[in-house]
Design a protein around this motif. Structure first.
Motif: not given
Length: 149
Positions: A92-120
């Motif tokens: 962890p770095e800072s509350w604001g930076k970590d929150r922004a990183a999580l929100l960005e990860l959520i966006k990236r996750y939903v924009n990733t095609p399902p067949d490109q997610l990890a297998e395990t």
């Protein structure tokens, strides 16, 4: 239909709840410190995206019947389950930076095609895209509930 991170309404509620979380939010159970929360939730998404290398799955939870029950059916225990070490990779770095990183990860996750997610998953074994979608929603929901939001 079961909620998943790809469901627009469920995701909007998660994002709104993340916005209500603050560093002084009181833990309702378990040992997780608020300062580590965003990094931990992000690491689960990074595992799903294949960005964190994981150990090969072991134990009975890696078999399809157990995985299905854990991901889709059973309530998650409060304060008893141990996450794999890879779920605590990011410092962890800072509350604001970590929150922004999580929100960005959520966006990236939903924009990733399902067949490109990890297998395990290191705890649950072979995962379908639907497994990842539901588990990712449930994981975020679990920890947000843990901190009362």
């Amino acid at each position: 239909m079961q909620r998943s991170l790809r469901d627009v309404n469920a995701r909007a509620q998660i994002v709104e709840r993340i916005g209500r979380l603050d560093p002084d939010s009181e833990r309702q159970w378990g040992k997780m410190e608020p300062s580590k929360l965003f990094a931990h939730m992000g690491d689960q998404l990074r595992m799903a995206l294949g960005e964190i290398e994981t150990d090969p799955p072991s134990g009975p939870t890696r078999f399809a019947p157990m995985r299905y029950l854990i991901v889709h059916v059973l309530p998650w225990p409060k304060g008893r389950a141990e996450a794999p070490p890879q779920a605590f990779t990011t410092t962890p770095e800072s509350w604001g930076k970590d929150r922004a990183a999580l929100l960005e990860l959520i966006k990236r996750y939903v924009n990733t095609p399902p067949d490109q997610l990890a297998e395990t998953n290191p705890f649950l074994g072979r995962m379908t895209a639907r497994d990842w979608d539901v588990m990712s929603y449930r994981h975020l929901d679990h920890h947000l509930t843990q901190f009362g939001v």
